[in-house]
Design an enzyme around this catalytic site. Structure first.
Site, mmCIF file in Angstrom:
data_model
loop_
_atom_site.group_PDB
_atom_site.id
_atom_site.type_symbol
_atom_site.label_atom_id
_atom_site.label_comp_id
_atom_site.label_asym_id
_atom_site.label_seq_id
_atom_site.Cartn_x
_atom_site.Cartn_y
_atom_site.Cartn_z
ATOM 1 N N HIS A 182 -2.252 -5.904 1.383
ATOM 2 C CA HIS A 182 -1.339 -5.839 0.229
ATOM 3 C C HIS A 182 0.082 -6.098 0.688
ATOM 4 O O HIS A 182 0.487 -5.700 1.773
ATOM 5 C CB HIS A 182 -1.467 -4.520 -0.545
ATOM 6 C CG HIS A 182 -0.877 -3.297 0.116
ATOM 7 N ND1 HIS A 182 0.449 -2.949 -0.019
ATOM 8 C CD2 HIS A 182 -1.454 -2.323 0.878
ATOM 9 C CE1 HIS A 182 0.676 -1.810 0.626
ATOM 10 N NE2 HIS A 182 -0.452 -1.413 1.187
ATOM 11 N N ASP B 110 3.370 -0.132 6.288
ATOM 12 C CA ASP B 110 2.608 -0.087 5.045
ATOM 13 C C ASP B 110 3.264 -0.977 3.992
ATOM 14 O O ASP B 110 4.115 -0.517 3.245
ATOM 15 C CB ASP B 110 2.523 1.366 4.552
ATOM 16 C CG ASP B 110 1.663 1.522 3.322
ATOM 17 O OD1 ASP B 110 0.893 0.605 3.003
ATOM 18 O OD2 ASP B 110 1.784 2.576 2.663
ATOM 19 N N GLU C 152 -0.433 -2.841 -4.905
ATOM 20 C CA GLU C 152 -1.400 -1.859 -4.401
ATOM 21 C C GLU C 152 -0.861 -0.459 -4.592
ATOM 22 O O GLU C 152 -1.597 0.474 -4.964
ATOM 23 C CB GLU C 152 -1.695 -2.131 -2.920
ATOM 24 C CG GLU C 152 -2.782 -1.244 -2.305
ATOM 25 C CD GLU C 152 -2.251 -0.002 -1.605
ATOM 26 O OE1 GLU C 152 -3.072 0.760 -1.072
ATOM 27 O OE2 GLU C 152 -1.017 0.214 -1.588
ATOM 28 N N GLU C 153 0.435 -0.297 -4.331
ATOM 29 C CA GLU C 153 1.039 1.025 -4.405
ATOM 30 C C GLU C 153 1.103 1.556 -5.838
ATOM 31 O O GLU C 153 1.286 2.751 -6.046
ATOM 32 C CB GLU C 153 2.461 0.988 -3.814
ATOM 33 C CG GLU C 153 2.539 0.506 -2.370
ATOM 34 C CD GLU C 153 1.974 1.507 -1.361
ATOM 35 O OE1 GLU C 153 1.401 2.523 -1.799
ATOM 36 O OE2 GLU C 153 2.108 1.267 -0.150
ATOM 37 N N ASP D 40 -4.801 -2.737 6.170
ATOM 38 C CA ASP D 40 -3.673 -1.987 5.601
ATOM 39 C C ASP D 40 -3.163 -1.034 6.677
ATOM 40 O O ASP D 40 -3.818 -0.039 6.996
ATOM 41 C CB ASP D 40 -4.137 -1.215 4.363
ATOM 42 C CG ASP D 40 -2.987 -0.547 3.619
ATOM 43 O OD1 ASP D 40 -1.896 -0.428 4.205
ATOM 44 O OD2 ASP D 40 -3.189 -0.148 2.451
ATOM 45 N N HIS E 268 5.871 5.157 2.965
ATOM 46 C CA HIS E 268 6.522 5.406 1.667
ATOM 47 C C HIS E 268 7.883 6.078 1.816
ATOM 48 O O HIS E 268 8.323 6.818 0.938
ATOM 49 C CB HIS E 268 5.625 6.266 0.759
ATOM 50 C CG HIS E 268 4.241 5.702 0.602
ATOM 51 N ND1 HIS E 268 3.144 6.483 0.355
ATOM 52 C CD2 HIS E 268 3.773 4.430 0.675
ATOM 53 C CE1 HIS E 268 2.058 5.732 0.267
ATOM 54 N NE2 HIS E 268 2.421 4.467 0.466
#
Length: 374
Positions: free
Chosen positions: A179, A196, A230-231, A258, A336
């Site tokens: 992603h 990520d 994706e998130e 990922d 994140h």
């Protein structure tokens, strides 16, 4: 043959424009979310989605999915035919690795140089959050690489690159994916997303570059997918899976990459092989690829429901797998956040990342084949 897949490629294909205004974000819009297959979907706002993600709860955003909450139920049977509107695929038997000559030749082409340059550009954008739209640049380069957009209504597109096979089985396709978006659990802060999932993004990009440089000519169709959003609840991959299911595409196998860069201090360097919400036979095949072609051992691990885009393929009944940087409990703690950067720690390793490019090359060749035709 080398094709120029460095800084311009990252700009052209993956990164969104630097938009610092959040005025267009609709945090109050209602979305239909599912947090488990055996739980009914619930309506919540975009703000609610951010809050449950901060609590470590993964989910599918199924608002735009046909028949929300209902899977495609694709049987894996040993016959070919149709049941209702759904296609039944011939069950694959994944052979032991047997294309070592071709794989090892392509592995010589791999380098950390391209991933370093591409990730530098990719993570330089303030965020790759899917609700920030853009117009992708360098159209000429995109056409050269035969890149196609898979458009989504939220503005950020998924990207699909196809290498046509010489004699695909019933139109069969082997898919390698990652992603391309990033997020911060505090939307006001930056989301460089180096690990990520900038790492997975450039991992399969480097594999693609090496295959093309060595004139890869597969028998089956081979595709590289970079999913948007994706998130936001696996939105991009769900849309792609729905499209492939509607067209009854014979998807032979998929593998998701990922987060591929982190080696936690004090732990053994390994390749994480996810064992939940994946196809067991394909996962066993990936373990054989690790043993044959990589310089690292693997460790079995689990990440839970809807933790990455393989979940969309698994939910629809396709053979899918997921490779991760480590055991789940040893993952990068900076996901994140604004600290998900390549320079944050020596634990971020491009050499480790390259092992996953090796795996991607092996997956593409062993399952895609290599034609002997001129």
């Amino acid at each position: 043959m080398h094709i120029p897949l460095s800084r311009m490629f990252a700009l052209a294909v993956f990164a969104t424009t630097v938009t610092h205004s959040f005025s267009n974000w609709d945090f109050g819009s209602l979305r239909l979310v599912q947090i488990a297959d055996d739980a009914p979907p619930v309506w919540m706002t975009e703000s609610d989605k951010i809050r449950i993600k901060a609590r470590g709860i993964n989910f599918f955003d199924i608002t735009d999915t046909e028949n929300p909450g209902v899977t495609c139920h694709r049987p894996r049977l040993a016959t070919i035919g149709t049941v209702g509107s759904h296609f039944i695929f011939l069950t694959c038997r994944f052979h032991p690795p047997n294309a070592t000559k071709h794989v090892n030749d392509v592995l010589k082409e791999l380098s950390t140089h391209g991933p370093k340059e591409n990730l530098k550009e990719l993570s330089s954008f303030r965020t790759r959050f899917h609700q920030i739209t853009d117009e992708f640049a360098f159209e000429g380069l995109r056409k050269l690489l035969h890149v196609s957009d898979f458009a989504h209504p939220w503005g950020q597109n998924s990207i699909i690159v196809r290498i046509n096979g010489s004699a695909p089985t019933d139109g069969g396709v082997v898919i390698l994916s990652a992603h391309l978006d990033s997020t911060n659990l505090d939307p006001a802060l930056s989301a460089p997303g180096a690990d990520d999932n900038g790492s997975g993004t450039v991992t399969i990009l480097e594999a693609y570059r090496a295959l093309i440089a060595r004139n890869f000519r597969p028998v089956e169709n081979v595709e590289f997918h970079w999913y948007a959003a994706e998130e936001g609840g696996l939105l991009g991959s769900q849309a792609v899976v729905r499209h492939y299911a509607a067209r009854e595409v014979n998807v032979i196998a998929t593998v998701q990459f990922d987060s591929t860069a982190w080696v936690k201090k004090g732990t053994k360097e390994v390749v994480g092989v996810m064992t939940d919400f994946v196809d067991p036979e394909l996962t066993a095949f990936n373990k054989k690829l690790v043993d044959e072609y990589l310089d690292l051992p693997y460790v079995e691990t689990k990440c839970g429901y809807a933790c990455s885009d393989h979940g969309s393929w698994n939910k629809a009944g396709y053979r899918t797998s997921f490779m991760f940087e480590s055991a789940w409990e040893n993952a990068n703690p900076n996901f994140h956040t604004e600290n998900d950067r390549a320079d944050v720690s020596s634990e971020f390793s491009f050499v480790h990342m390259l092992e996953f490019s090796k795996l991607a090359v092996a997956f593409a060749i062993e399952l895609g084949g290599w034609t002997s035709e001129p």
